[in-house]
Design an enzyme around this catalytic site. Structure first.
Site, mmCIF file in Angstrom:
data_model
loop_
_atom_site.group_PDB
_atom_site.id
_atom_site.type_symbol
_atom_site.label_atom_id
_atom_site.label_comp_id
_atom_site.label_asym_id
_atom_site.label_seq_id
_atom_site.Cartn_x
_atom_site.Cartn_y
_atom_site.Cartn_z
ATOM 1 N N ASP A 165 43.043 29.502 -73.413
ATOM 2 C CA ASP A 165 42.701 30.727 -74.143
ATOM 3 C C ASP A 165 42.312 30.418 -75.579
ATOM 4 O O ASP A 165 41.311 30.922 -76.097
ATOM 5 C CB ASP A 165 43.912 31.659 -74.120
ATOM 6 N N ASP A 179 46.022 38.366 -69.125
ATOM 7 C CA ASP A 179 47.125 38.740 -70.007
ATOM 8 C C ASP A 179 48.285 39.346 -69.245
ATOM 9 O O ASP A 179 49.425 39.306 -69.694
ATOM 10 C CB ASP A 179 46.656 39.766 -71.047
#
Length: 542
Positions: free
Chosen positions: A383, A436
């Protein structure tokens, strides 16, 4: 086979848009330009409302400079002012014609931003609109050695497409006027609050379904042992046919590698047809997820339909309840796909996305904390790399470009949950990537299965604290997003440390970390047979 397809579609979706929360498109250019007298304004988004021949027309969005006078915050206090094209276009020398009181439209380049503003002010202009050479908004700052910065007009930079649109209107001979103002955003974005609750609720539902399924499978397995205490080998083989899929460290690392390949592929070949493929994939996964959730829910009331099966070509053996629910799910997904550009299409997208995530949380299991740590650690690095580090290699954040759907003609890609900012004068959406929710959710669901298997009370277990840590990490993400002037933030940068550190610290404090790390869910001995060599919590094999 169908459930394996759901898993592949879900993880492909995450690979295309992994965990990240995104803000605006403002390019940072003030890392080496600290605030100084005359150059200390806050960067603010500016509404540029246009009028063509006194008729209200398009509204564009720019960003105010660090220098110049502050922008008005209310439209009723902002003046409507005529716009003129600067000659010379770069505004690096005085204008050839009178521009007193006008807003000057100029091009970026050939001299400093502050030089352009000073020349425009000296010519009597009331404001200056600078056309950027790219579609992004740019933060206009001052050089460190500049001293004479008493600029008395506002300066705003526009993206290239907005600026060129204004320029074409002016060149066509019509009268163009603009109104510049910067409305204040609410301190707390209600959309982000609801999105936070949505993420928490999705993990709660997926975790409890996963734990409940494991417990039901365990009870059923023990019944088989009781009925046939001597046939352990046959019973264990029967249990291994479960649809539950355990991931291991190799698959966790491989997923991140494949996800990186997907995001580069999407970045390089982003187009309308590519997004069309993503929409189809998302609809297939959403239909399977929604169908699985509805069948599990309705089977409580329609047990006979849920337990009666029929052979269907290609699909194999399916229940009558599945056949009844499937057409509704397919029609729902098709309607969303066809009308995905309407203002309320986000509702259908969120329903399909949440159903897909909950289904995967129920199907896919993290067998121990070691695998969970490897998975989240790889996702953490992935990420950060594609949001921040990729700028050095591609000259822009690959993750943010992919999320925006550049060159696709679409308002972003579908692999995310979103809610409109209904009380924000700037509008737009608050969004969160599937990753997420799903990636931390796999570890949190593992914690709940462990708690249920060990018969721990809520406060004495791991699930409650993992959920609180996840919620705190996601909340910090939104705080950082607002503090960073809307610059995109990778959510796993905050979620992973909160969640993993909490689980590892609790396990270490309680002396249970070695078992959590390698063995995973606690094992219970078989209560129904003597010399039982089989011990388990769920019928799946690790």
């Amino acid at each position: 086979m169908r459930r394996i397809c759901v898993i592949l579609l879900a993880f492909t979706s995450i690979g295309l848009l992994p965990a990240a929360v995104f803000g605006g498109d403002i390019v940072h250019a003030d890392n080496h330009a600290p605030r100084q007298p005359g150059c200390s304004n806050n960067f603010v988004l500016v509404k540029v409302q246009t009028w063509i021949n006194n008729s209200e027309d398009n509204e564009f969005v720019g960003v105010g400079a660090r220098f110049g006078t502050p922008m008005e915050s209310k439209a009723k206090h902002a003046n409507r002012t005529k716009v003129s094209i600067m000659d010379p276009p770069d505004c690096c020398s005085p204008p050839k014609e009178a521009v007193a009181g006008d807003v000057l439209l100029v091009h970026r380049g050939n001299c400093k931003f502050t030089t352009k503003a000073k020349i425009a002010e000296a010519a009597g202009a009331s404001a200056i609109l600078i056309i950027n050479n790219r579609k992004e908004l740019y933060k206009m700052v001052c050089d460190q050695n500049e001293t004479d910065l008493n600029i008395g007009i506002p300066a705003v930079i526009l993206p290239s497409d907005a600026g060129e649109s204004l320029k074409r209107s002016l060149q066509s001979g019509v009268r163009v006027a603009v109104q510049l103002y910067s409305p204040d955003r609410p301190l707390v974005d209600t959309a982000e609050v609801f999105l936070w609750l949505m993420a928490i609720g999705t993990i709660l539902c997926g975790s409890y379904w996963s734990a409940w399924s494991s417990r039901e499978a365990s009870i059923e397995y023990e019944k088989l042992l009781k009925d046939a205490p001597g046939n352990f080998h046959e019973i264990d083989n029967a249990g291994s046919t479960s649809n539950i899929v355990d991931i291991n460290t190799t698959s966790a690392v491989l997923f991140i590698v494949i996800a990186s390949c997907f995001i580069v592929l999407l970045y390089k070949f982003m187009s309308s047809w590519f997004v069309g493929i993503l929409v189809v994939l998302f609809c297939i996964g959403g239909v399977e997820g929604l169908q699985t959730c509805l069948v599990a829910l309705f089977s409580r009331w329609f047990k006979r339909a849920g337990q009666s099966f029929i052979d269907v070509p290609i699909l194999g053996t399916v229940s009558y309840l599945t056949l009844a629910v499937s057409p509704f799910c397919i029609i729902f997904a098709v309607i969303w796909a066809v009308h995905r550009h309407v203002s309320f299409a986000w509702v259908g997208q969120d329903i399909l996305g949440i159903a897909l995530i909950i289904t995967v949380l129920q199907i896919v299991h993290v067998p121990n904390l070691k695998v969970g740590t490897v998975l989240l650690s790889c996702a953490f690095a992935y990420d950060i790399f594609w949001v921040f580090v990729s700028k050095a290699l591609f000259h822009e954040s690959v993750m943010i470009v992919v999320a925006r759907g550049d060159k696709s003609g679409e308002d972003g890609i579908p692999m995310l949950l979103k809610i409109p900012r209904m009380f924000d004068p700037w509008g737009g959406y608050s969004i969160i990537g599937f990753g997420d929710i799903l990636l931390p959710g796999l570890v949190i669901a593992f914690a709940l299965r462990c708690d249920w298997a060990a018969r721990r009370k809520l406060r004495d277990g791991y699930f409650l604290w993992a959920m609180l840590a996840y919620g705190a990490g996601l909340l910090l993400t939104y705080v950082a997003l607002n503090l960073m002037d809307g610059h995109g933030q990778p959510a796993l940068l905050y979620i992973v440390p909160f969640t993993l550190v909490t689980l590892l610290a609790l396990g270490k404090k309680r002396g249970e970390l070695p078992d959590l790390w390698s063995k995973g869910e606690p094992r219970r001995s078989c209560p129904h047979a003597q010399d039982c060599s089989v011990a388990l919590v769920s019928p799946t094999k690790s």
